[in-house]
Design a protein around this motif. Structure first.
Motif, PDB file in Angstrom:
ATOM      1  N   MET A  77       0.833  -1.210   0.000  1.00 50.26           N
ATOM      2  CA  MET A  77       0.000   0.000   0.000  1.00 50.26           C
ATOM      3  C   MET A  77       0.868   1.261   0.000  1.00 50.26           C
ATOM      4  O   MET A  77       0.595   2.227  -0.690  1.00 50.26           O
ATOM      5  CB  MET A  77      -0.944   0.013   1.213  1.00 50.26           C
ATOM      6  CG  MET A  77      -1.949  -1.128   1.269  1.00 50.26           C
ATOM      7  SD  MET A  77      -3.096  -1.154  -0.138  1.00 50.26           S
ATOM      8  CE  MET A  77      -2.453  -2.527  -1.085  1.00 50.26           C
ATOM      9  N   VAL A  87      -5.159   5.309  -2.190  1.00 48.17           N
ATOM     10  CA  VAL A  87      -5.330   3.878  -1.940  1.00 48.17           C
ATOM     11  C   VAL A  87      -6.382   3.629  -0.869  1.00 48.17           C
ATOM     12  O   VAL A  87      -6.383   4.299   0.167  1.00 48.17           O
ATOM     13  CB  VAL A  87      -3.988   3.257  -1.479  1.00 48.17           C
ATOM     14  CG1 VAL A  87      -4.125   1.752  -1.340  1.00 48.17           C
ATOM     15  CG2 VAL A  87      -2.874   3.581  -2.454  1.00 48.17           C
ATOM     16  N   LEU A  89      -8.169   0.275   1.273  1.00 45.87           N
ATOM     17  CA  LEU A  89      -7.905  -1.147   1.509  1.00 45.87           C
ATOM     18  C   LEU A  89      -8.988  -1.770   2.379  1.00 45.87           C
ATOM     19  O   LEU A  89      -9.368  -1.198   3.413  1.00 45.87           O
ATOM     20  CB  LEU A  89      -6.541  -1.279   2.209  1.00 45.87           C
ATOM     21  CG  LEU A  89      -6.116  -2.661   2.707  1.00 45.87           C
ATOM     22  CD1 LEU A  89      -5.911  -3.636   1.531  1.00 45.87           C
ATOM     23  CD2 LEU A  89      -4.816  -2.561   3.512  1.00 45.87           C
ATOM     24  N   ILE A 111      -3.863   6.036   4.949  1.00 43.86           N
ATOM     25  CA  ILE A 111      -4.528   5.180   3.957  1.00 43.86           C
ATOM     26  C   ILE A 111      -5.858   4.732   4.552  1.00 43.86           C
ATOM     27  O   ILE A 111      -5.935   4.371   5.729  1.00 43.86           O
ATOM     28  CB  ILE A 111      -3.609   3.995   3.588  1.00 43.86           C
ATOM     29  CG1 ILE A 111      -2.491   4.518   2.667  1.00 43.86           C
ATOM     30  CG2 ILE A 111      -4.395   2.868   2.918  1.00 43.86           C
ATOM     31  CD1 ILE A 111      -1.422   3.538   2.333  1.00 43.86           C
TER      32      ILE A 111
END
Ligand code: ADE
Length: 435
Positions: A77, A87, A89, A111
């Motif tokens: 990542m 990004v 996730l 992230i």
């Protein structure tokens, strides 16, 4: 839902910049330590990250990743972000998340992570929806759940997607089926099919991490035990090899005559699961198919048999029926459930039949994930560059990416190899020369 579900707005524009749903943000510093530890064994990914930091080849992309949330994934990542991508996730399995790695990504790398170890099915799918709500332009999947939700429940978002990648055998099988039926709506690169992925990750990664999971859960001595491996694909080969290495007597069960023959000549006993059931002390399925070990097999097992799965989905053991058959069921140890049959016989099932290497242990070591995730990063770059010429199909990883990763890995290991002389090169390209 996690203790730390958050949305953050930019102080200037008040636009939503980051959201996450994780177990506990206070785990972030421990997670960062472990992510940095994994990074030491990921030299190929590190070199890609350095290059991405300079060239920013992923600028403008929004990548939705559905992967096992581990320290190795955290390094992937960070690499994608260094390349200029936004990004998001989520977990590709409800039990595989490392909560500290998730916390570190949210806190230290900003992230958006949606993953909590032990999340239920609703939260699992809720998290997939959360990453899709960000309107991604790229998908990165491990098992094809993200692509499946996109193609069934979020079809309105497909128009924005440039392409995707798929990490694992099970996902590639699902995607090929979508492609054959003409329903796949964008190109996907099958990272699993790269040699630098499945030769190493599936074989040595699964081999080692599966035994690690079984041993962490049970602390059973492998030496002298009868270890039954169901499925002799790359994962099964690795697992059988490592179980034998620890002194177990290994039995392989298979449905494919070629794989079965290979197992025989590799020196294992090969037989149907029905015959293996009363012989095994430890069982592990790695087939990718459903109901491989069924009630009729559980009934024939020894008292105290240990049963586990290391295939992608928790479908390989017929556990619902085992639950109905059993007169009682209780947790006797973390990740170990004891099912007592009416005969009094006890069967021990690990991690609810979910993949034992990631549920109980930490998944594959960073050194093999280095190559798998180098493929992921370079395939996204390739997708972006080559999008106009790609169709809505499943593609293999380009040979030059695969070879380049092998070259970089050897270099990092300090291993030199020969090059062909011009005479050898010529010989290989001629047909006239014989004896
Ligand atoms: N799949 C198997 N092992 C893994 C790991 N350590 N990280 C991410 N995905 C994995």
């Amino acid at each position: 839902m996690g203790k730390n579900r958050q949305s953050q707005r930019s102080p200037k524009t008040s636009k939503l910049v980051m959201t996450y749903d994780i177990k506990d943000l206070s785990l972030a510093d421990k997670g960062k330590q472990r992510i940095d530890w994994a990074e030491k064994d990921m030299p190929v990914l590190r070199s890609i990250r350095d290059s991405f930091t300079k060239k920013k080849p992923l600028s403008g992309l929004r990548i939705a990743a559905c992967l096992h949330v581990t320290t190795e994934t955290a390094n992937l990542m960070r690499t994608l972000k260094a390349g200029g991508a936004q990004v998001l996730l989520c977990a590709s399995n409800p039990l595989s998340t490392q909560d500290d790695a998730a916390a570190s990504l949210a806190k230290h790398d900003e992230i958006s992570v949606f993953a909590i170890k032990g999340e239920n099915k609703d939260t699992y799918y809720g998290h997939i929806h959360s990453v899709l709500d960000a309107k991604p332009t790229i998908t990165m999947d491990d098992g094809a759940d993200l692509v499946s939700v996109l193609h069934t429940k979020k079809t309105g978002l497909i128009g924005d997607i440039l392409g995707g990648t798929e990490e694992t055998t099970t996902g590639v099988i699902r995607l090929r089926s979508m492609s054959e039926k003409g329903v796949l709506q964008y190109p996907i690169i099958a990272v699993n099919d790269a040699k630098t992925k499945h030769f190493f990750d599936n074989r040595y990664g699964t081999g080692q991490s599966t035994l690690d999971g079984i041993i962490r859960a049970t602390n059973k001595l492998m030496a002298g035990s009868v270890f039954v491996v169901s499925g002799y694909g790359w994962c099964g080969r690795g697992l059988a090899m490592r179980a034998r290495g620890m002194g177990a007597r290994v039995i392989v069960t298979e449905i494919n005559p070629l794989s079965a023959l290979e197992a025989v000549m590799d020196g294992y006993q090969v037989m149907p699961i029905d015959e293996a059931a009363p012989l095994g002390d430890v069982f592990c399925t790695v087939t990718g198919d459903v109901n491989v070990i069924r009630t009729e097999h559980f009934e024939r097992m020894k008292d105290g048999a240990i049963v586990s799965n290391s295939g992608h989905f928790n479908v390989e053991l017929e556990l619902e029926k085992l639950g109905r058959l059993a007169k009682s069921k209780k947790e006797v140890k973390e990740f170990v459930e004891e099912y007592t049959l009416s005969s009094g016989k006890r069967i021990y099932v690990l991690a609810e039949g979910r993949l034992v290497n990631l549920s109980v242990a930490e998944g594959h070591p960073a050194s093999v994930m280095d190559m798998s995730f180098a493929n992921q990063a370079l395939c996204i770059e390739y997708l972006v560059k080559n999008r106009p010429s790609l169709q809505n199909k499943v593609y293999s990883v380009p040979e030059d990416i695969d070879r380049n990763i092998a070259r970089l890995k050897l270099q990092a290991m300090g291993v030199k190899i020969d090059t062909l002389t011009s005479e050898q090169e010529k010989y290989l390209h001629s047909w006239e020369l014989g004896t």
